[in-house]
Design a protein around this motif. Structure first.
Motif, mmCIF file in Angstrom:
data_model
loop_
_atom_site.group_PDB
_atom_site.id
_atom_site.type_symbol
_atom_site.label_atom_id
_atom_site.label_comp_id
_atom_site.label_asym_id
_atom_site.label_seq_id
_atom_site.Cartn_x
_atom_site.Cartn_y
_atom_site.Cartn_z
ATOM 1 N N GLU A 271 -4.152 1.555 5.882
ATOM 2 C CA GLU A 271 -2.880 2.025 5.341
ATOM 3 C C GLU A 271 -1.774 1.713 6.335
ATOM 4 N N GLN A 277 6.412 8.579 5.259
ATOM 5 C CA GLN A 277 5.840 8.271 3.944
ATOM 6 C C GLN A 277 4.315 8.431 3.966
ATOM 7 N N ILE A 278 3.693 7.850 4.986
ATOM 8 C CA ILE A 278 2.231 7.915 5.076
ATOM 9 C C ILE A 278 1.764 9.348 5.254
ATOM 10 N N HIS A 281 2.652 11.352 1.983
ATOM 11 C CA HIS A 281 1.986 10.882 0.765
ATOM 12 C C HIS A 281 0.890 9.892 1.113
ATOM 13 N N PRO A 282 -0.134 10.354 1.838
ATOM 14 C CA PRO A 282 -1.217 9.429 2.207
ATOM 15 C C PRO A 282 -1.917 8.921 0.951
ATOM 16 N N GLN A 283 -2.164 7.631 0.910
ATOM 17 C CA GLN A 283 -2.784 7.049 -0.280
ATOM 18 C C GLN A 283 -4.308 7.057 -0.202
ATOM 19 N N GLY A 284 -4.839 6.711 0.953
ATOM 20 C CA GLY A 284 -6.292 6.544 1.046
ATOM 21 C C GLY A 284 -7.005 7.802 1.503
ATOM 22 N N THR A 287 -7.005 8.329 5.429
ATOM 23 C CA THR A 287 -5.770 8.889 5.996
ATOM 24 C C THR A 287 -5.682 10.371 5.668
ATOM 25 N N GLN A 288 -6.059 10.733 4.443
ATOM 26 C CA GLN A 288 -6.036 12.146 4.050
ATOM 27 C C GLN A 288 -6.958 12.959 4.942
#
Ligand SMILES: Nc1ncnc2c1ncn2[C@@H]1O[C@H](COP(=O)(O)OP(=O)(O)OP(=O)(O)O)[C@@H](O)[C@H]1O
Ligand SMILES: [Mg+2]
Length: 305
Positions: A271, A277-278, A281-284, A287-288
């Protein structure tokens, strides 16, 4: 600066949440939410001038390949955090950028000019432009050398200054890392960890680099000292426009310093984007999960922040 700024002591203005500011021009500033810990100059519309560019990096130690398919870029005057769990390859990538590990394939360029794998094979000018600050200031400075000797070396090596001028420069460098001139004659072995790390930063700055590679530079220090080192780096970025590749496994720290963030897992980037932003709103899932292990951030995240 307004004329009155030099004569009037401005009254405090309450910004809410227990924060206040003293500035005559406060009304001219855009609204600012103190809880929104976004790096102030993360301007998505700012034109990014790429300084360092890495493409398709693959790195091995002997037969084992530990970094794969890594492409990234870093703009002038930008701090980019490289985060990921232990063993994900953060130091390995940094060492390749710094020319400290030569067993890699792909391309690393500085201002569009491709760099040789090892520092030894790079030009003096290229070596000068990328400086590395190590995690452990107890290992990176020779304890028997005086601070003046330590600072004079890069000044001479990179042709920045010599003689009297170099000695003045060494004193100025110390001042820029908030150490007094009395430190010049001391030996590194007589300094505390935080002081040594300041000297290590001053030594890196002595070369007048365009890029500082900082590998976990606060993790060997006390928490209270960490904060002052981070302040120092932010000042350096602001005043000198230096770019930084900031390696850390501490997401809260990354949030407080970095414009952009690169998340590394098992040697691959999973990511990348603006830090705020990361983290908001973590996408993967990886990362979460990293965020969930950082209490300061996990709370904000689960609040829907
Ligand atoms: N000198 C070496 N020889 C062999 N393998 C190595 C060497 N250095 C690192 N590795 C391996 O490469 C991988 C990446 O290591 P690296 O040190 O880059 O991770 P890191 O993200 O910096 O970890 P940490 O947060 O613990 O510093 C790991 O699997 C590590 O075991
Ligand atoms: Mg490391």
């Amino acid at each position: 600066m307004a004329e009155e700024c030099t004569t009037i002591d401005p009254p405090p203005v309450d910004l809410g949440n227990g924060h206040e500011a003293r500035c005559l021009r406060i009304a001219e500033l855009p609204p600012w939410d103190p809880d929104d810990r976004v790096v102030a100059d993360t301007a998505p519309d700012r034109v990014r001038e790429p300084l360092l560019s890495v493409s398709d990096l693959e790195v091995s130690y002997g037969r084992s390949t530990v970094v794969r398919d890594v492409s990234l870029d870093l703009a002038r005057s930008e701090i980019v955090a490289l985060v990921g769990e232990s063993g994900s390859g953060k130091t390995t990538i940094s060492r390749c950028v710094g020319g400290l590990h030569g067993d890699w394939r792909g391309r690393i360029s500085l201002d569009g000019v491709e760099l040789a794998p090892t520092a030894r094979a790079r030009t003096v000018e290229q070596r000068k432009r990328i400086q590395y600050v190590f995690q452990n200031p107890y290992q990176s400075l020779n304890p028997r050398r005086t601070i003046e000797q330590i600072l004079l070396r890069p000044l001479a090596l990179f042709g920045v200054a010599r003689g009297r001028q170099a000695r003045d420069r060494a004193a100025a460098l110390l001042e820029s890392v908030q150490l007094g001139p009395g430190v010049l004659s001391m030996r590194a072995g007589g300094l505390s960890g935080g002081e040594r790390q300041r000297v290590a930063i001053a030594r890196a700055l002595a070369a007048e680099p365009d890029l500082l590679v900082c590998d976990e530079i606060t993790s060997a220090l006390d928490v209270s000292i960490q904060a002052s080192i981070i302040d120092l780096l932010e000042g350096i970025k602001r005043e000198r426009g230096i770019s930084m590749l900031f390696v850390t496994h501490d997401l809260a720290l990354a949030r407080s310093v970095a414009d952009r963030m690169l998340v590394l897992q098992h040697g691959r980037l999973v990511e990348t984007g603006l830090t705020a932003q990361i983290l908001d709103h973590p996408q993967g899932p990886y990362t979460q999960e990293l965020i969930s292990h950082t209490p300061q951030l996990a709370a904000a995240f689960s609040d829907g922040g």
